[in-house]
Design a protein around this motif. Structure first.
Motif, PDB file in Angstrom:
ATOM      1  N   ARG A 140      -7.077  23.511  25.988  1.00  0.00           N
ATOM      2  CA  ARG A 140      -5.916  24.403  25.929  1.00  0.00           C
ATOM      3  C   ARG A 140      -6.041  25.382  24.772  1.00  0.00           C
ATOM      4  O   ARG A 140      -5.331  26.378  24.715  1.00  0.00           O
ATOM      5  CB  ARG A 140      -4.627  23.582  25.787  1.00  0.00           C
ATOM      6  CG  ARG A 140      -4.345  22.662  26.959  1.00  0.00           C
ATOM      7  CD  ARG A 140      -4.006  23.408  28.227  1.00  0.00           C
ATOM      8  NE  ARG A 140      -2.716  24.061  28.125  1.00  0.00           N
ATOM      9  CZ  ARG A 140      -1.559  23.513  28.554  1.00  0.00           C
ATOM     10  NH1 ARG A 140      -1.560  22.304  29.102  1.00  0.00           N
ATOM     11  NH2 ARG A 140      -0.429  24.174  28.438  1.00  0.00           N
ATOM     12  N   TRP A 180      -5.085  18.780  26.892  1.00  0.00           N
ATOM     13  CA  TRP A 180      -3.898  18.208  27.505  1.00  0.00           C
ATOM     14  C   TRP A 180      -4.350  17.551  28.807  1.00  0.00           C
ATOM     15  O   TRP A 180      -4.418  18.199  29.852  1.00  0.00           O
ATOM     16  CB  TRP A 180      -2.880  19.304  27.768  1.00  0.00           C
ATOM     17  CG  TRP A 180      -1.505  18.840  28.091  1.00  0.00           C
ATOM     18  CD1 TRP A 180      -1.129  17.710  28.755  1.00  0.00           C
ATOM     19  CD2 TRP A 180      -0.277  19.516  27.767  1.00  0.00           C
ATOM     20  NE1 TRP A 180       0.223  17.625  28.870  1.00  0.00           N
ATOM     21  CE2 TRP A 180       0.780  18.730  28.264  1.00  0.00           C
ATOM     22  CE3 TRP A 180       0.009  20.709  27.118  1.00  0.00           C
ATOM     23  CZ2 TRP A 180       2.110  19.112  28.141  1.00  0.00           C
ATOM     24  CZ3 TRP A 180       1.340  21.078  26.993  1.00  0.00           C
ATOM     25  CH2 TRP A 180       2.381  20.294  27.487  1.00  0.00           C
ATOM     26  N   THR A 216      -8.033  31.707  22.600  1.00  0.00           N
ATOM     27  CA  THR A 216      -6.996  30.668  22.501  1.00  0.00           C
ATOM     28  C   THR A 216      -7.003  29.972  21.141  1.00  0.00           C
ATOM     29  O   THR A 216      -6.257  29.018  20.936  1.00  0.00           O
ATOM     30  CB  THR A 216      -7.164  29.614  23.608  1.00  0.00           C
ATOM     31  OG1 THR A 216      -8.445  28.978  23.478  1.00  0.00           O
ATOM     32  CG2 THR A 216      -7.058  30.252  24.987  1.00  0.00           C
ATOM     33  N   HIS A 222       3.449  26.911  21.748  1.00  0.00           N
ATOM     34  CA  HIS A 222       3.466  26.304  23.075  1.00  0.00           C
ATOM     35  C   HIS A 222       4.731  25.482  23.346  1.00  0.00           C
ATOM     36  O   HIS A 222       4.792  24.755  24.342  1.00  0.00           O
ATOM     37  CB  HIS A 222       2.218  25.450  23.273  1.00  0.00           C
ATOM     38  CG  HIS A 222       0.953  26.259  23.229  1.00  0.00           C
ATOM     39  ND1 HIS A 222       0.433  26.896  24.332  1.00  0.00           N
ATOM     40  CD2 HIS A 222       0.134  26.584  22.192  1.00  0.00           C
ATOM     41  CE1 HIS A 222      -0.665  27.553  23.999  1.00  0.00           C
ATOM     42  NE2 HIS A 222      -0.866  27.389  22.697  1.00  0.00           N
TER      43      HIS A 222
END
Length: 225
Positions: A127, A139, A163, A175
């Protein structure tokens, strides 16, 4: 009335109003101000310092780089998901390669021995990553269960360069973990390692002995990497 209920009742009936959270200053865990290049350099330096291997590839042809990594490391059986776009792209690119693709969306009891004894590597998406600590964050899902990053001797993690975030706090905030914290997020900062009483490090004792981070870049960025 049970003691627990009595305590909660007294708290609810406080005469001075409901309790409120104290003000907190999070400045010490955020606002590093690093550029994208600084984040990537720091991440790579830190994860390499604990025997993690970083390989850069253009986003458009990253699967070709993956195939070369598998060949170089002698991987013949690769465990990976099906539904994630990364896994689907990898499956397509490796269809004609001399690598057996192992489905992981099965009950662990049905293939536990196979996973522990016959799988050479596990491939997962990520992620994102954390520059401050040189950590990946994953995740897990039923399509990419936690064990494929923990059991095979080699873990190959695919990371998109854009990211990367500065700190763990920035990940939590960006997030929305306060509103929906993942039940099983993984932070990975290198291959498995442990040390004896003399502080001698050994790798691969409790998990993968090797971690390969395949960093995907946009075309222009890949030329500079």
């Amino acid at each position: 009335m049970r003691a627990r209920d009595a305590i909660l009742k007294r708290l609810r009936e406080r005469t001075d109003g409901p309790l409120s959270a104290p003000e907190s200053d999070f400045a010490v865990v955020t606002h590093r101000g690093w550029s994208a290049e600084e984040r990537l350099e720091r991440f790579e330096r830190l994860i390499a310092s604990v025997h993690g291997e970083v390989i850069h590839a253009p986003r458009e042809s990253w699967a070709e780089t993956l195939a070369k990594v598998l060949a170089d490391k002698g991987v013949r059986r690769l465990a990976l998901g099906k539904q994630h776009p990364m896994a689907a792209e990898a499956r397509h690119a490796l269809a004609d390669a001399e690598v057996e693709l192992i489905d992981v969306d099965r009950d662990i009891e049905s293939w536990q021995r196979e996973q522990f004894e016959r799988v050479d590597a596990g491939l997962t998406s990520t992620r994102g990553a954390i520059a401050e600590t040189g950590s990946l964050w994953l995740w897990p899902t039923p399509d990419e269960p936690r064990l494929i990053s923990l059991v095979p001797p080699i873990h190959i993690a695919v990371l998109d360069a854009d990211t990367l975030e500065d700190t763990f706090f920035d990940v939590v905030e960006a997030h929305g973990w306060a509103d929906g914290m993942p039940t099983n997020a993984l932070l990975i900062s290198g291959p498995s390692k442990t040390a004896d009483i003399e502080q001698t490090l050994a790798y691969g004792v409790h998990g993968p002995r090797a971690l390969v981070v395949l960093v995907r870049h946009a075309a222009a960025a890949a030329e500079d990497a």
